[in-house]
Design an enzyme around this catalytic site. Sequence first.
Site, PDB file in Angstrom:
ATOM      1  N   TRP A 179       0.858  -1.179   0.000  1.00 30.33           N
ATOM      2  CA  TRP A 179       0.000   0.000   0.000  1.00 30.33           C
ATOM      3  C   TRP A 179       0.894   1.228   0.000  1.00 30.33           C
ATOM      4  CZ3 TRP A 179      -0.248   3.944   3.739  1.00 30.33           C
ATOM      5  CH2 TRP A 179      -1.192   4.939   3.472  1.00 30.33           C
ATOM      6  N   GLU A 218      -3.249  -2.900  -2.284  1.00 26.61           N
ATOM      7  CA  GLU A 218      -4.325  -2.266  -1.519  1.00 26.61           C
ATOM      8  C   GLU A 218      -4.611  -0.845  -1.998  1.00 26.61           C
ATOM      9  OE1 GLU A 218      -5.313  -1.035   3.137  1.00 26.61           O
ATOM     10  OE2 GLU A 218      -3.422  -2.011   2.615  1.00 26.61           O
ATOM     11  N   LYS A 220      -6.981   2.892  -1.775  1.00 31.67           N
ATOM     12  CA  LYS A 220      -7.530   3.806  -0.787  1.00 31.67           C
ATOM     13  C   LYS A 220      -8.291   4.901  -1.506  1.00 31.67           C
ATOM     14  CE  LYS A 220      -6.406   5.908   3.650  1.00 31.67           C
ATOM     15  NZ  LYS A 220      -5.380   6.142   4.680  1.00 31.67           N
ATOM     16  N   ASP A 251      -9.707  -3.018   2.306  1.00 31.47           N
ATOM     17  CA  ASP A 251      -9.722  -2.441   3.646  1.00 31.47           C
ATOM     18  C   ASP A 251     -11.093  -1.813   3.866  1.00 31.47           C
ATOM     19  OD1 ASP A 251      -9.481  -0.314   5.732  1.00 31.47           O
ATOM     20  OD2 ASP A 251      -7.394  -0.962   5.789  1.00 31.47           O
ATOM     21  N   HIS A 254     -11.506   1.941   3.355  1.00 30.19           N
ATOM     22  CA  HIS A 254     -10.958   2.577   2.160  1.00 30.19           C
ATOM     23  C   HIS A 254     -11.970   2.720   1.027  1.00 30.19           C
ATOM     24  CE1 HIS A 254      -6.463   1.674   3.201  1.00 30.19           C
ATOM     25  NE2 HIS A 254      -7.120   2.278   4.169  1.00 30.19           N
ATOM     26  N   HIS A 278      -8.571  -6.272   5.185  1.00 26.28           N
ATOM     27  CA  HIS A 278      -8.133  -5.517   6.345  1.00 26.28           C
ATOM     28  C   HIS A 278      -9.386  -5.047   7.056  1.00 26.28           C
ATOM     29  CE1 HIS A 278      -3.709  -4.423   5.192  1.00 26.28           C
ATOM     30  NE2 HIS A 278      -3.910  -5.708   5.362  1.00 26.28           N
ATOM     31  N   ASP A 286     -12.292   6.526   6.955  1.00 28.02           N
ATOM     32  CA  ASP A 286     -11.194   5.637   7.339  1.00 28.02           C
ATOM     33  C   ASP A 286     -10.570   6.078   8.657  1.00 28.02           C
ATOM     34  OD1 ASP A 286      -9.339   3.593   7.141  1.00 28.02           O
ATOM     35  OD2 ASP A 286      -7.918   4.818   6.011  1.00 28.02           O
ATOM     36  N   ASP A 288     -10.299   4.000  11.359  1.00 24.61           N
ATOM     37  CA  ASP A 288      -9.614   2.865  11.995  1.00 24.61           C
ATOM     38  C   ASP A 288      -9.963   2.695  13.462  1.00 24.61           C
ATOM     39  OD1 ASP A 288      -8.131   1.714   9.828  1.00 24.61           O
ATOM     40  OD2 ASP A 288      -6.904   3.510   9.821  1.00 24.61           O
ATOM     41  N   ASP A 318      -6.691  -4.167  10.810  1.00 19.95           N
ATOM     42  CA  ASP A 318      -5.941  -2.947  10.507  1.00 19.95           C
ATOM     43  C   ASP A 318      -6.634  -1.750  11.136  1.00 19.95           C
ATOM     44  OD1 ASP A 318      -4.273  -1.023   9.560  1.00 19.95           O
ATOM     45  OD2 ASP A 318      -4.803  -1.230   7.451  1.00 19.95           O
TER      46      ASP A 318
END
Length: 410
Positions: A179, A218, A220, A251, A254, A278, A286, A288, A318
């Site tokens: 990524w 990956e 985003k 992810d 993302h 992820h 995003d 997290d 993640d």
Amino acid sequence: MTAYDLARERYAAMGIDTEAVLKTLQNVHISLHCWQTDDVCGFENAGSLTGGIQTTGNYPGRARNIDEVRDDILYATSLIPGQHRLNLHEIYGDFAGEHVDRDQVEMRHFESWVDWALANGFKLDFNSTSFSHPKSGDLTLSNPDDEIRRFWIEHTRRCRAIANEIGLRQGDPCIMNVWVHDGSKDLTVNRMKYRQLLMESLDEIFAEKYDHMKDCIESKVFGIGLESYTVGSNDFYIGYGVSRQKMVTLDMGHFHPTESVADKLSSLLLYIPEVMLHVSRPVRWDSDHVVILNDDTLELCREIVRCNALDRVHIGLDYFDASINRIGAYVIGTRATQKCMLLALLEPLKQLRQYEGNGQGFERLALMEESKSMPWGDVWDEFCRRNNVPVGAEYISQIQDYEKKVLSKR
């Protein structure tokens, strides 16, 4: 009869063998992310986190070195049922105080990680690290500056070689994720140029074929400070993954807030060999946050099961929350992901598909609703008991004790 015995009978009446489900769940190995321990700092002493990402919060007890990272991971996994993997970023190498620039990293910097992992029952996965470096800037593998681009090509090539050696040593392929944060804060008139450079860089990186590692790429939507344009968009990587038969990483943070990541699995699995996930919890985007048992994660796990893709979909975590106890974040997020997978495995899929095939929409919807109130929690508690980890909320006091005795001393 125990609560599990009663649950087993109720599920058997729906055509579900809970013993077979528990056996399957035992073989779902989640790749834990090492960067939850220390807020994505790593061991380069490179300073602040850059590259379109950030960690928020300043809860005490952050791991400060490789020994503390490992201790925290071991303690966290002692509270999580099952045997799991560990995902390393390159910046977590055992550099022993030596300054090693990223285009010079070698397997010797990860020898101790392999030894530690083998001794503690972990299989390792790996990531190249493009952020938080003087040469990161806004563009790395897509940088028109040949010197900078070649630096990151060499870094990523070396990471693949390390991942292959790790896979060889552990007797299981090491999954390596690529990524890069490349993008632009404001408008750009060179979209095609940067994407072509990224494509050419990746082609050069992947030219070397390895037998003991697996590549994944990956995408985003945007990064902080890089909001207007992302070189490695979802469209770019799906096209690249299909054309080069590479694993694509999805992810959960993302994508646009209204997109369903679960819905993407059945499409991707038609065209590429495997998918990497992820799992995180985006709050409006995003961010997290720590994974919890919510609709998004549950639907993702259900889709894996419905696609019969447990052997083709790899699950990694993640997220990096520095606002709460970091061990607690590990345990909550991993157990929540496992609970979602358990619920997915307990779905009466055979009967639901029979209803659907017969055009019985009412019956299908009714059974889906009724299955929500089945005693899955008793099955989960049995899974924890069989793995000798805390049942229910018992782990809370144990983490509090670890904080008192270990984390508060840092």
